[in-house]
Enzyme design. Sequence first.
Site, PDB file in Angstrom:
ATOM      1  N   LEU A 347       9.557  -1.433   2.818  1.00  0.00           N
ATOM      2  CA  LEU A 347      10.202  -0.306   3.278  1.00  0.00           C
ATOM      3  C   LEU A 347      10.568  -0.730   4.852  1.00  0.00           C
ATOM      4  O   LEU A 347      10.068  -1.587   5.647  1.00  0.00           O
ATOM      5  CB  LEU A 347       9.352   0.943   3.279  1.00  0.00           C
ATOM      6  CG  LEU A 347       8.768   1.042   1.971  1.00  0.00           C
ATOM      7  CD1 LEU A 347       7.511   2.282   2.326  1.00  0.00           C
ATOM      8  CD2 LEU A 347       9.740   1.184   0.758  1.00  0.00           C
ATOM      9  N   CYS A 348      11.648  -0.097   5.019  1.00  0.00           N
ATOM     10  CA  CYS A 348      12.172  -0.433   6.582  1.00  0.00           C
ATOM     11  C   CYS A 348      11.525   0.556   7.623  1.00  0.00           C
ATOM     12  O   CYS A 348      12.041   1.410   8.125  1.00  0.00           O
ATOM     13  CB  CYS A 348      13.832  -0.164   6.583  1.00  0.00           C
ATOM     14  SG  CYS A 348      14.753  -1.242   5.589  1.00  0.00           S
TER      15      CYS A 348
END
Length: 400
Positions: A347-348
């Site tokens: 995930l960013c």
Amino acid sequence: MMLTAATTDLFAFDAPALKELAATQPGPFFAYDLGAARERYRRLRALLPARVRLAYAVKSNPGLPLVETFAGEGAWFDCASAGEVSAVLAAGGTGTSMVFAGPAKSERDLQAALFAGARVQVDGIEDVARLHALHTGERPLPVSVRVNPAQGVSEAASIIGGGGPSAFGVDEEALEDFVRQAARHDRVQITGLQVFAASNELDAGRLLANHRTTLGIGRRLQELLGRELDLLDLGGGLGVRYEVDRPSLDVRALGAGLGRVLEENPWFTGELLLEPGRWLSAPTGVYCAHVVRTKVSRGERFVMLEGGINHLLRPLLTGQSFPTLALRPGVGVLGRETALTTLAGPLCTSLDRVGTGDLPVDLQPGDLVVFGQAGAYASTQAMTHFLSHPAPEQVWVDAG
């Protein structure tokens, strides 16, 4: 970490079973052993006094095959939403063996509990008033009251329990006033007590001390009501270890101690209820995710996995990692030379950390990291929809 006799309660499957599971799953997945769940329920049931009922805390893992397994063993259920009530009924459980809790119950929640015939645990006079308006039966509706203890609580963690300020229950010092107000709602009758004062406790002595506190509150409540209580709910808190060097909860000592607690309190002739969730479900499950890449950043070793807090949120919330081991397809469990490793997801966000562990230094893309004790507070507690990655597969195994 290697799979040894000392880690058999951390990982639900042995190395050959993990290899077989990994061969059938191209992406991240959870796997659960229903036979292990059945064995743990029977073991705990056998060690407790006959008067103690076991109510599986559905919040720990509401998977239908797991709930069906416990329903088949005759378990009660601890529910905290209309959805959990529906899951229990779909699994073959009954409302008469269900307790319903929650600090902010919606109208839908209360109606679902009443429809099922569950024992509602009220957290304040507001719950009593709403049930008074909803109940249409000829006899008063029996309910339990959750009480937040003023003192005498021993705990190692305070995620849900504790004796300080709380969103849960009626403060013990306000109990007399609560009883007086509740008496004005004659369609509802307080006949039970719940106290939940610990979370993931590994010390049987601490749990038993809290249970004695609960019995003391129960005796006072019975005197205030002027009638006998039919149910004392001791809550949950039965813990599992997440580290190899921690001792497991001595459930034999807990069972023997509960027997002594009952002998010390002959005034109470009703049923006792325990609400184990994690203890029953955590050791039945693993989470498995493939390594995508590895790196070292300013001296810290990272392993990036195909799943992160969208699949496992608990380490971020609690600061406690799941136990881990590494598996190489076609080879087996790895673990000769290890180093402390930070496990990150796809995930960013820099929040996407799923714990740390001593993992092999030669991990490479395609290897599988296996998280133990993942049968509780894992899949359904995660941020599944965050960044729209696919949900992990759920694999249920029952070897009979």
